[in-house]
Enzyme design. Structure first.
Site, short mmCIF file in Angstrom:
data_model
loop_
_atom_site.label_atom_id
_atom_site.label_comp_id
_atom_site.label_asym_id
_atom_site.label_seq_id
_atom_site.Cartn_x
_atom_site.Cartn_y
_atom_site.Cartn_z
N ASP A 152 0.86 -1.17 0.00
CA ASP A 152 0.00 0.00 0.00
C ASP A 152 0.91 1.23 0.00
OD1 ASP A 152 -3.15 0.53 0.88
OD2 ASP A 152 -1.80 2.02 1.72
N LYS B 98 -0.96 -1.94 -4.84
CA LYS B 98 -1.84 -0.80 -5.14
C LYS B 98 -0.96 0.39 -5.51
CE LYS B 98 -5.71 -1.46 -1.88
NZ LYS B 98 -6.27 -0.98 -0.60
P1 XMP Z 1 1.67 -0.29 3.85
O1 XMP Z 1 0.96 1.04 3.83
O2 XMP Z 1 2.59 -0.41 5.03
O3 XMP Z 1 0.45 -1.26 4.10
O4 XMP Z 1 2.30 -0.63 2.53
C1 XMP Z 1 0.49 -2.61 3.99
C2 XMP Z 1 -0.61 -3.17 4.85
O5 XMP Z 1 -1.84 -2.43 4.69
C3 XMP Z 1 -2.95 -3.28 4.81
N1 XMP Z 1 -3.83 -3.09 3.64
C4 XMP Z 1 -4.92 -3.80 3.32
N2 XMP Z 1 -5.50 -4.85 3.96
N3 XMP Z 1 -7.19 -4.91 2.30
C5 XMP Z 1 -6.64 -5.39 3.43
O6 XMP Z 1 -7.17 -6.34 3.98
C6 XMP Z 1 -6.68 -3.86 1.60
O7 XMP Z 1 -7.22 -3.47 0.57
C7 XMP Z 1 -5.48 -3.27 2.16
N4 XMP Z 1 -4.71 -2.24 1.77
C8 XMP Z 1 -3.71 -2.14 2.70
C9 XMP Z 1 -2.39 -4.67 4.90
O8 XMP Z 1 -2.46 -5.08 6.25
C10 XMP Z 1 -0.95 -4.56 4.47
O9 XMP Z 1 -0.14 -5.50 5.11
#
Ligand code: XMP
Ligand code: MG
Length: 185
Positions: free
Chosen positions: A111, A139
């Site tokens: 993310d 994403k």
């Molecule tokens: P970062 O921002 O650290 O985030 O790259 C990674 C974590 O964000 C959560 N995440 C999601 N979890 N559906 C989910 O169930 C989603 O669409 C989603 N987008 C982000 C996830 O815990 C991941 O490890």
């Protein structure tokens, strides 16, 4: 085999990635990993980020032919909402000593990039031979911190997804496909 599928839960908008597409892509990723690490001397240590990665990890490692060890970590992150940078903290560390090993971080979704950039930095400081990443979903629209991803399953749009390990408040984690949630009003 039971081919009758239960209907989509009414808080889900649509299936984004079905079971067959997941299975095919995970096999391709495993082939890439088998090829890349075919000459390593010590077993590859795969480190899954709990809880979201556990199904991806289980499917991936059963297709590996190279010597490998499975491990997990748990993290918590703060500041995801409203701030640019999430602060990441290790809640449970690996059982394996990573020093001297090639390490592959296995993550459900990329993310903002704060989780993976923290983990790459942390594991890189432990005398590892290499630290690379396998991410099931990406994403791109959400990236804040740039992260190098060596093995990537699928790119998805900026929607909240569940299933195949991913949850919304612990719901839908064990669905065998990836589905898009209908945002709460
Ligand atoms: P970062 O921002 O650290 O985030 O790259 C990674 C974590 O964000 C959560 N995440 C999601 N979890 N559906 C989910 O169930 C989603 O669409 C989603 N987008 C982000 C996830 O815990 C991941 O490890
Ligand atoms: Mg989660």
């Amino acid at each position: 085999m039971n081919t009758v599928k239960p209907p989509l839960s009414d808080d889900l908008a649509r299936v984004l990635i079905d079971e067959d597409s997941i299975s095919k892509r995970v096999s391709e990723l495993a082939d890439e990993i088998n090829a890349k690490y075919r000459n390593i001397e010590e077993p590859l240590i795969l480190v899954g980020v709990l809880k979201g990665s556990f199904i991806f990890m289980a499917d991936l490692v059963r297709r590996l032919t190279i010597p490998h060890v499975v491990d997990f970590i748990a993290i918590s992150s703060y500041g995801k909402k409203g701030t640019e940078r999430g602060e990441v903290r290790l809640l449970m560390d690996t059982r394996e000593n990573l020093a001297g090993h090639h390490v592959l971080i296995v993550e459900d979704i990329l993310d903002s990039g704060s989780t993976l950039s923290y983990l790459i930095r942390t594991f890189g400081a432990r005398g590892t031979k290499s630290v690379e990443t396998a991410v099931f979903l990406d994403k791109p629209a959400r990236h804040v911190i740039p992260v190098d991803i060596q093995f990537r399953g699928f790119e998805i749009p900026d929607v909240w997804v569940v299933g195949y390990g991913l949850d919304y408040k612990e719901r839908h984690r064990t669905l065998p496909y990836i589905a898009e949630m209908i945002p709460e009003k």
